[in-house]
Enzyme design. Structure first.
Site, short mmCIF file in Angstrom:
data_model
loop_
_atom_site.label_atom_id
_atom_site.label_comp_id
_atom_site.label_asym_id
_atom_site.label_seq_id
_atom_site.Cartn_x
_atom_site.Cartn_y
_atom_site.Cartn_z
N MET A 166 32.92 32.49 41.92
CA MET A 166 32.85 33.72 42.74
C MET A 166 31.40 34.01 43.08
O MET A 166 30.52 33.87 42.23
CB MET A 166 33.43 34.90 41.97
CG MET A 166 34.84 34.69 41.47
SD MET A 166 35.47 36.20 40.72
CE MET A 166 37.07 35.64 40.12
N HIS B 74 41.40 25.72 35.17
CA HIS B 74 41.16 26.40 36.44
C HIS B 74 39.81 27.11 36.36
O HIS B 74 39.58 27.92 35.47
CB HIS B 74 42.29 27.39 36.70
CG HIS B 74 42.21 28.13 37.98
ND1 HIS B 74 42.65 27.61 39.19
CD2 HIS B 74 41.75 29.38 38.27
CE1 HIS B 74 42.48 28.50 40.15
NE2 HIS B 74 41.92 29.59 39.63
N ASP C 6 37.14 29.44 38.23
CA ASP C 6 36.99 30.43 39.30
C ASP C 6 35.51 30.62 39.63
O ASP C 6 34.76 31.22 38.87
CB ASP C 6 37.57 31.77 38.85
CG ASP C 6 39.09 31.77 38.83
OD1 ASP C 6 39.69 31.37 39.85
OD2 ASP C 6 39.67 32.14 37.79
N SER D 284 42.97 29.72 33.26
CA SER D 284 41.74 30.08 33.97
C SER D 284 40.67 30.49 32.97
O SER D 284 40.85 31.44 32.19
CB SER D 284 42.02 31.24 34.92
OG SER D 284 40.78 31.79 35.35
N MET E 160 35.94 31.05 45.39
CA MET E 160 36.05 32.35 46.07
C MET E 160 34.66 32.69 46.59
O MET E 160 33.95 33.55 46.06
CB MET E 160 36.59 33.41 45.10
CG MET E 160 38.08 33.25 44.87
SD MET E 160 38.65 34.08 43.39
CE MET E 160 38.28 32.80 42.18
N ASP F 224 48.40 31.97 41.59
CA ASP F 224 47.27 32.43 40.79
C ASP F 224 47.21 33.95 40.85
O ASP F 224 47.07 34.53 41.93
CB ASP F 224 45.98 31.81 41.37
CG ASP F 224 44.75 32.13 40.55
OD1 ASP F 224 44.87 32.71 39.46
OD2 ASP F 224 43.64 31.79 41.02
N MET G 87 47.78 33.20 46.57
CA MET G 87 47.26 34.23 45.65
C MET G 87 48.32 35.31 45.43
O MET G 87 48.88 35.85 46.39
CB MET G 87 45.99 34.88 46.23
CG MET G 87 44.75 34.00 46.26
SD MET G 87 44.23 33.33 44.67
CE MET G 87 43.93 34.81 43.70
N HIS H 215 38.50 26.67 41.91
CA HIS H 215 38.94 27.67 42.88
C HIS H 215 37.72 28.40 43.41
O HIS H 215 37.13 29.23 42.71
CB HIS H 215 39.92 28.64 42.19
CG HIS H 215 40.39 29.76 43.05
ND1 HIS H 215 41.05 30.87 42.54
CD2 HIS H 215 40.33 29.96 44.40
CE1 HIS H 215 41.35 31.70 43.53
NE2 HIS H 215 40.92 31.18 44.66
O1 LIG Z 1 41.34 33.60 40.87
C1 LIG Z 1 41.58 34.44 40.03
C2 LIG Z 1 41.23 35.86 40.23
O2 LIG Z 1 40.63 36.01 41.45
C3 LIG Z 1 42.29 34.00 38.84
O3 LIG Z 1 42.27 32.63 38.60
C4 LIG Z 1 42.32 34.84 37.60
O4 LIG Z 1 41.50 34.33 36.62
C5 LIG Z 1 43.72 34.92 37.07
O5 LIG Z 1 43.74 35.74 35.95
P1 LIG Z 1 45.11 36.37 35.40
O6 LIG Z 1 45.69 37.22 36.52
O7 LIG Z 1 46.00 35.22 35.05
O8 LIG Z 1 44.68 37.17 34.22
FE LIG Z 2 41.66 31.53 40.46
#
Ligand SMILES: O=C(CO)[C@@H](O)[C@H](O)COP(=O)(O)O
Ligand SMILES: [Fe+2]
Length: 219
Positions: A33, A29, A31, A6, A64, A171, A133, A62
């Site tokens: 947000m 990955h 993210d 990620s 969010m 994740d 999650m 992903h």
């Molecule tokens: O979607 C998410 C957090 O919301 C993830 O993708 C985080 O980036 C995962 O990070 P780690 O827990 O692996 O440090």
């Molecule tokens: Fe994520």
């Protein structure tokens, strides 16, 4: 066993370098947000498009974000490999998944820790992946929630019943000491942020995670 680092844990000022550093992974990955669905803000479609331009590996986006029905298709249109939206943020997950597939991306649905899996079991053929999650979404570096493992077992059994090749992604808190637990429960696709980008040797961390997952996989 797929490992997807990620870039939430990457250096945002050196995104190209940090994507090139994970070339041995199966995907990157991403993210997204929006400060509404989760209390954190990252980036939007322009950044995803920029990462896509320089990434040596496919993009697993992903989302969010609130109002996934409105925004998710735009990410699929960028030509990314996979688009994950949250079940909690869509009014019609099946219609949205069909649109995403129609636009050429894999359709993936994510479930927050408090969201039960049962309402989605009959709909699984509409999706290419389910993201379970294993932390509350919003931040990297949180602790793995082992109590999500029954969801993975339920999903794996349902996918087998349907006879579909459904990817089960986890994740949150995935590291060397937790990846085997998720693999054993049926996960086959693993997101890891801090465990990869926090390592001194990023490529070695990816290889170690992959080996640990393979050693414990249910199949
Ligand atoms: O979607 C998410 C957090 O919301 C993830 O993708 C985080 O980036 C995962 O990070 P780690 O827990 O692996 O440090
Ligand atoms: Fe994520």
């Amino acid at each position: 066993m797929r490992i997807q680092p990620s870039i939430l844990s990457a250096d945002f000022a050196n995104m190209q370098r940090d994507v090139e550093r994970i070339a041995s992974a199966d995907g990157v990955h991403v993210d997204v947000m929006d400060n509404h669905f989760v209390p954190n803000l990252t980036f939007g479609p322009q950044m995803v498009e920029a990462v896509q331009r320089v990434s040596p590996i496919p993009l697993d986006v992903h989302l969010m974000i609130e109002d996934a029905d409105r925004w998710a298709p735009g990410y699929a249109e960028l030509g990314v490999f996979s688009v994950t939206f949250h079940a909690e943020a869509s009014t019609d997950p099946v219609a949205l998944a069909r649109r995403i597939r129609h636009l050429g991306a894999r359709a993936s649905i994510a479930l927050k820790p408090g969201t039960p899996v049962e309402p989605y079991l009959e709909l699984l053929p509409e999706f290419d992946q389910v993201l379970v999650m294993t932390v509350e979404p919003g931040f990297g570096g949180q602790s793995f929630m082992a109590d999500m493992m029954p969801k993975l077992r339920t999903l794996r059994a349902a996918a087998e019943r349907h006879g579909i090749d459904l990817w089960l992604q986890v994740d949150g808190g995935i590291a060397l000491d937790t990846i085997g637990i998720a693999a054993e429960a049926g996960a086959d696709t693993f997101v890891a942020g801090s465990a990869v980008y926090g390592a001194a040797d990023v490529e070695a961390a990816i290889a170690e995670l992959r080996a640990a997952a393979a050693a414990s996989h249910a199949h």
